[in-house]
Scaffold this motif. Sequence first.
Motif, PDB file in Angstrom:
ATOM      1  N   HIS A 107     118.726  94.242 102.779  1.00 10.81           N
ATOM      2  CA  HIS A 107     118.036  95.417 102.227  1.00 10.81           C
ATOM      3  C   HIS A 107     116.681  94.988 101.708  1.00 10.81           C
ATOM      4  N   CYS A 108     115.666  95.767 102.021  1.00 13.36           N
ATOM      5  CA  CYS A 108     114.330  95.372 101.585  1.00 13.36           C
ATOM      6  C   CYS A 108     114.185  95.626 100.090  1.00 13.36           C
ATOM      7  N   GLU A 109     113.475  94.701  99.456  1.00 11.70           N
ATOM      8  CA  GLU A 109     113.354  94.782  97.997  1.00 11.70           C
ATOM      9  C   GLU A 109     112.373  95.873  97.567  1.00 11.70           C
ATOM     10  N   HIS A 110     111.632  96.425  98.524  1.00 10.75           N
ATOM     11  CA  HIS A 110     110.678  97.471  98.148  1.00 10.75           C
ATOM     12  C   HIS A 110     111.330  98.845  98.089  1.00 10.75           C
ATOM     13  N   HIS A 111     112.212  99.122  99.065  1.00 11.95           N
ATOM     14  CA  HIS A 111     112.787 100.471  99.154  1.00 11.95           C
ATOM     15  C   HIS A 111     114.312 100.488  99.069  1.00 11.95           C
ATOM     16  N   MET A 112     114.923  99.302  99.089  1.00 10.10           N
ATOM     17  CA  MET A 112     116.387  99.178  99.080  1.00 10.10           C
ATOM     18  C   MET A 112     117.028  99.889 100.263  1.00 10.10           C
ATOM     19  N   GLN A 147     115.619  91.622  99.681  1.00  9.13           N
ATOM     20  CA  GLN A 147     114.805  90.623 100.377  1.00  9.13           C
ATOM     21  C   GLN A 147     113.483  91.156 100.894  1.00  9.13           C
ATOM     22  N   THR A 148     112.579  90.207 101.163  1.00 17.31           N
ATOM     23  CA  THR A 148     111.540  90.421 102.165  1.00 17.31           C
ATOM     24  C   THR A 148     111.912  89.464 103.296  1.00 17.31           C
ATOM     25  N   GLN A 149     111.480  89.794 104.467  1.00 20.03           N
ATOM     26  CA  GLN A 149     111.828  88.940 105.615  1.00 20.03           C
ATOM     27  C   GLN A 149     111.214  87.545 105.455  1.00 20.03           C
ATOM     28  N   GLU A 150     110.005  87.515 104.924  1.00 22.84           N
ATOM     29  CA  GLU A 150     109.331  86.225 104.725  1.00 22.84           C
ATOM     30  C   GLU A 150     110.129  85.334 103.770  1.00 22.84           C
ATOM     31  N   ALA A 151     110.547  85.926 102.623  1.00 25.38           N
ATOM     32  CA  ALA A 151     111.276  85.137 101.625  1.00 25.38           C
ATOM     33  C   ALA A 151     112.591  84.631 102.204  1.00 25.38           C
ATOM     34  N   GLU A 176     114.462  94.642 112.318  1.00 22.65           N
ATOM     35  CA  GLU A 176     113.892  95.989 112.207  1.00 22.65           C
ATOM     36  C   GLU A 176     114.068  96.463 110.766  1.00 22.65           C
ATOM     37  N   HIS A 177     112.998  96.979 110.213  1.00 27.46           N
ATOM     38  CA  HIS A 177     113.019  97.444 108.827  1.00 27.46           C
ATOM     39  C   HIS A 177     113.159  98.954 108.826  1.00 27.46           C
ATOM     40  N   MET A 178     114.288  99.405 108.299  1.00 26.18           N
ATOM     41  CA  MET A 178     114.536 100.861 108.284  1.00 26.18           C
ATOM     42  C   MET A 178     113.511 101.605 107.429  1.00 26.18           C
ATOM     43  N   CYS A 179     112.870 100.880 106.491  1.00 28.92           N
ATOM     44  CA  CYS A 179     111.841 101.561 105.684  1.00 28.92           C
ATOM     45  C   CYS A 179     110.625 101.884 106.538  1.00 28.92           C
ATOM     46  N   MET A 180     110.535 101.260 107.708  1.00 32.43           N
ATOM     47  CA  MET A 180     109.440 101.589 108.628  1.00 32.43           C
ATOM     48  C   MET A 180     109.862 102.593 109.694  1.00 32.43           C
ATOM     49  N   SER A 181     111.180 102.730 109.919  1.00 31.29           N
ATOM     50  CA  SER A 181     111.614 103.661 110.967  1.00 31.29           C
ATOM     51  C   SER A 181     112.156 104.974 110.413  1.00 31.29           C
ATOM     52  N   MET A 182     112.884 104.913 109.280  1.00 36.93           N
ATOM     53  CA  MET A 182     113.495 106.140 108.755  1.00 36.93           C
ATOM     54  C   MET A 182     112.544 106.962 107.896  1.00 36.93           C
ATOM     55  N   ARG A 183     111.527 106.282 107.365  1.00 32.44           N
ATOM     56  CA  ARG A 183     110.632 106.957 106.404  1.00 32.44           C
ATOM     57  C   ARG A 183     109.228 106.386 106.589  1.00 32.44           C
ATOM     58  N   GLY A 184     108.328 106.764 105.678  1.00 34.14           N
ATOM     59  CA  GLY A 184     106.981 106.187 105.699  1.00 34.14           C
ATOM     60  C   GLY A 184     106.305 106.365 107.047  1.00 34.14           C
ATOM     61  N   ILE A 185     105.917 105.278 107.650  1.00 26.91           N
ATOM     62  CA  ILE A 185     105.165 105.309 108.907  1.00 26.91           C
ATOM     63  C   ILE A 185     106.020 105.783 110.093  1.00 26.91           C
TER      64      ILE A 185
HETATM   65  N1  LIG Z   1     105.673  91.705 104.161  1.00 28.89           N
HETATM   66  C1  LIG Z   1     106.761  92.489 104.119  1.00 28.89           C
HETATM   67  N2  LIG Z   1     106.618  93.786 103.864  1.00 28.89           N
HETATM   68  C2  LIG Z   1     107.723  94.549 103.832  1.00 28.89           C
HETATM   69  C3  LIG Z   1     109.007  94.063 104.061  1.00 28.89           C
HETATM   70  N3  LIG Z   1     109.883  95.096 103.967  1.00 28.89           N
HETATM   71  C4  LIG Z   1     109.137  96.185 103.691  1.00 28.89           C
HETATM   72  N4  LIG Z   1     107.823  95.862 103.610  1.00 28.89           N
HETATM   73  C5  LIG Z   1     106.612  96.642 103.333  1.00 28.89           C
HETATM   74  O1  LIG Z   1     106.407  96.774 101.957  1.00 28.89           O
HETATM   75  C6  LIG Z   1     105.327  97.666 101.808  1.00 28.89           C
HETATM   76  C7  LIG Z   1     105.411  98.400 100.507  1.00 28.89           C
HETATM   77  O2  LIG Z   1     104.219  99.139 100.451  1.00 28.89           O
HETATM   78  P1  LIG Z   1     103.823 100.164  99.292  1.00 28.89           P
HETATM   79  O3  LIG Z   1     102.510 100.798  99.636  1.00 28.89           O
HETATM   80  O4  LIG Z   1     103.958  99.465  97.969  1.00 28.89           O
HETATM   81  O5  LIG Z   1     105.015 101.212  99.348  1.00 28.89           O
HETATM   82  P2  LIG Z   1     105.127 102.559 100.194  1.00 28.89           P
HETATM   83  O6  LIG Z   1     104.175 103.590  99.658  1.00 28.89           O
HETATM   84  O7  LIG Z   1     106.569 102.962 100.184  1.00 28.89           O
HETATM   85  O8  LIG Z   1     104.649 102.092 101.634  1.00 28.89           O
HETATM   86  P3  LIG Z   1     104.901 102.755 103.070  1.00 28.89           P
HETATM   87  O9  LIG Z   1     106.126 102.091 103.630  1.00 28.89           O
HETATM   88  O10 LIG Z   1     103.670 102.387 103.859  1.00 28.89           O
HETATM   89  O11 LIG Z   1     105.111 104.227 102.905  1.00 28.89           O
HETATM   90  C8  LIG Z   1     105.344  98.537 103.057  1.00 28.89           C
HETATM   91  O12 LIG Z   1     104.190  98.263 103.784  1.00 28.89           O
HETATM   92  C9  LIG Z   1     106.597  98.053 103.799  1.00 28.89           C
HETATM   93  O13 LIG Z   1     106.424  98.142 105.213  1.00 28.89           O
HETATM   94  C10 LIG Z   1     109.131  92.676 104.335  1.00 28.89           C
HETATM   95  O14 LIG Z   1     110.212  92.132 104.526  1.00 28.89           O
HETATM   96  N5  LIG Z   1     107.977  91.933 104.353  1.00 28.89           N
END
Ligand SMILES: Nc1nc2c(ncn2[C@@H]2O[C@H](COP(=O)(O)OP(=O)(O)OP(=O)(O)O)[C@@H](O)[C@H]2O)c(=O)[nH]1
Length: 221
Positions: A107-112, A147-151, A176-185
């Motif tokens: 699970h990504c640490e930014h969006h869980m 997590q982040t993938q890098e870490a 594949e990061h679901m935070c990039m496919s299900m939401r956001g971009i």
């Molecule tokens: N480098 C890196 N970025 C990640 C990872 N998982 C998620 N992210 C990114 O973390 C970033 C968080 O950006 P923010 O602008 O703070 O949050 P946000 O408004 O939800 O961003 P968006 O996803 O662009 O809508 C996004 O660009 C995600 O794509 C990861 O494992 N590594």
Amino acid sequence: MDAIVKSFPPRPEADAEQATKHYLDKPVTDRPSREEAEAAVRTLLRWAGDDPEREGLKETPERVVKSYQELFSGYDRSPVEELGRTFEEVAGYDDMVLVKDISFHSHCEHHMVPIIGKAHVAYLPKGKVVGLSKIARAVDIYARRLQTQEAMTAQIATAIQDVLKPRGVAVMIEAEHMCMSMRGIQKQGSTTLTSTFTGVFKEKPEEQVRFVTMVRDSRNG
Ligand SMILES: Nc1nc2c(ncn2[C@@H]2O[C@H](COP(=O)(O)OP(=O)(O)OP(=O)(O)O)[C@@H](O)[C@H]2O)c(=O)[nH]1
Ligand SMILES: [Zn+2]
């Protein structure tokens, strides 16, 4: 930091710097009670716009908390301990050991939200090897944390390098990061690749090529 130090006593032989690294291998935070965690889920259900008291959702907080215990069980387990069980009877084998296509869910640490991928892990043994399943276990433990993938890529390589002390470690993760496919971009199907190298893999680009070729070849085969 205090909570971390108290929770995981150092091995007697470890010096201060190693010990700090060792604690960080198994982070621990002050945890709320199960009741508090369930109350938090009810709050999120209301935040989502639903009614936590309706029949279908009544037991959901309990289920979510239970499922979190499983999805985030990596905080209670130590990759260093798993990798510590090594053996030496390998008839002098000292070439690359590659465990490829280790599937994981994190699970990504930014969006869980989920990160779904595969890890490819190789090392060049020096004297001792580790059970193959232990490498997959180390991947799994780090995956079951936020997590982040890098870490995650760096943590796997560091743990194997520190415990096994091989001639080198190579880790590649594709996910594949679901935070990039299900939401956001909302870009479905895009894959992120990360790789890290230590020791001989870092020093010799030809060893990196050999690693990447073996990962690719084994996939095509
Ligand atoms: N480098 C890196 N970025 C990640 C990872 N998982 C998620 N992210 C990114 O973390 C970033 C968080 O950006 P923010 O602008 O703070 O949050 P946000 O408004 O939800 O961003 P968006 O996803 O662009 O809508 C996004 O660009 C995600 O794509 C990861 O494992 N590594
Ligand atoms: Zn995210």
